[in-house]
Design an enzyme around this catalytic site. Sequence first.
Site, mmCIF file in Angstrom:
data_model
loop_
_atom_site.group_PDB
_atom_site.id
_atom_site.type_symbol
_atom_site.label_atom_id
_atom_site.label_comp_id
_atom_site.label_asym_id
_atom_site.label_seq_id
_atom_site.Cartn_x
_atom_site.Cartn_y
_atom_site.Cartn_z
ATOM 1 N N ARG A 285 -4.989 76.811 41.258
ATOM 2 C CA ARG A 285 -4.785 78.079 40.562
ATOM 3 C C ARG A 285 -5.215 79.270 41.421
ATOM 4 N NH1 ARG A 285 -6.597 75.823 34.616
ATOM 5 N NH2 ARG A 285 -4.494 75.261 33.933
ATOM 6 N N LYS B 38 -0.474 62.112 22.073
ATOM 7 C CA LYS B 38 -0.011 62.247 20.694
ATOM 8 C C LYS B 38 1.428 62.726 20.609
ATOM 9 C CE LYS B 38 -4.557 63.428 18.733
ATOM 10 N NZ LYS B 38 -5.307 64.454 17.974
ATOM 11 N N GLY C 36 -0.974 70.602 33.447
ATOM 12 C CA GLY C 36 -1.899 69.673 32.827
ATOM 13 C C GLY C 36 -2.200 68.453 33.677
ATOM 14 N N GLY D 17 -0.543 73.929 28.480
ATOM 15 C CA GLY D 17 -0.259 74.357 27.120
ATOM 16 C C GLY D 17 0.806 75.430 27.049
#
Length: 405
Positions: A45, A207, A360, A383
């Site tokens: 980053r 999930k 991620g 996200g």
Amino acid sequence: MAEQPPRTETPVPALDSLDASGRTVLVRADLNVPLHEGEVTDDLRLEASLPTLRTLLDQGARVVLMSHLGRPKGEPSEELRLGPVAERLRDLLGESVTAARDIVGDDARAKVAACEPGQVVLLENLRFDPGETKNDPEFADRLAAFGDAYVNDAFGAAHRAHASVVGVPDRVQPAVAGELMAAELRTLQGLLEDPPGPFIAILGGAKVSDKIGVIENLLDAVDRLLIGGAMCYTFLAAQGHDMAGSKVETDQLDTCRELLARADRAGTELRLPVDVVAAAEFASDADHRTVPVSEIPEGMMGLDIGPETVASYASTIADAQTLLWNGPMGVFEWDAFAAGTEGIARSVAACTGFTVIGGGDSAAAVRQLGLAEQVSHVSTGGGASLEFLEGIDLPGVAALRKGAA
């Protein structure tokens, strides 16, 4: 590795529209990097922020840099101070970077006042003040007072309606997208606007419930959707397989059945694993074996996709002209269950099409394996990438568009 396919222009003001000469420019960057014993352990980053910073400094701007780090919950934490980040950024940038010891207090004001053209002041961790995450008007006012132009280059925080993301551009104009932000938006938008086919998406993670919106939005866009990670067990259970002790979201079974039916109606091939690596317990040293998905022994759980699935997925990936990967295939932090993620990562890196890693854990995997340079685009925002691919108008992007209206 293919060139990026044509796509529409980013619907926000761009950095090249800003004359930064003589200005004090507030830059919201995403410097949320991992630290270990006071040192940055992954520069991704920081390196991604350099083009925008260099452009502004070359024009003679004074740069006031803002970022969060971790989740300090509205109060200072010595372990989450940005001093080490400033030191590493100074090395990478090759220019003066001064770290303030507070955000909008006396030290920050003094350091910003002393900042000369071509220099950078990094404010302390924004989330040390509860006003950041609450988008508190007074906190936004105090941040905005530091500059007379605003650049948002923090794609990884663009899905947060925080003071530095939406409050400051509401108060400071001009407000534009930095080079990283613009590149992220162009790339992800291109995936949704008739990309070259076959377009293949690979989704993993824990999930199904976290990725329903993404799956729904991609089903009409992709030719094939490959599913892995713990989320695959809910899909397999929805098909009638006994998943033994594997993680299954029972409240999502009907949703998975509908998604399978919708994929069939759309003519999209939705692929699921044919074998898995199963273990008797959720532990790094657990006894494990590879079994067909229909033969997971009672009391065991799937923790990775198996080698037959990896080979099948790799063959499909090789044909892609456009490819998106988001989410690991198993518990890749543990060596015993990392083969699936590594196999997919190497297949993506070998693909000659336009390849995108959706941030991620997938981004972490290709970095750890030294494959990031072999991928067309590695997103800095997990996200934010997911919400964008769901079709959500990210608050940080909307704020820039609002200022240009």
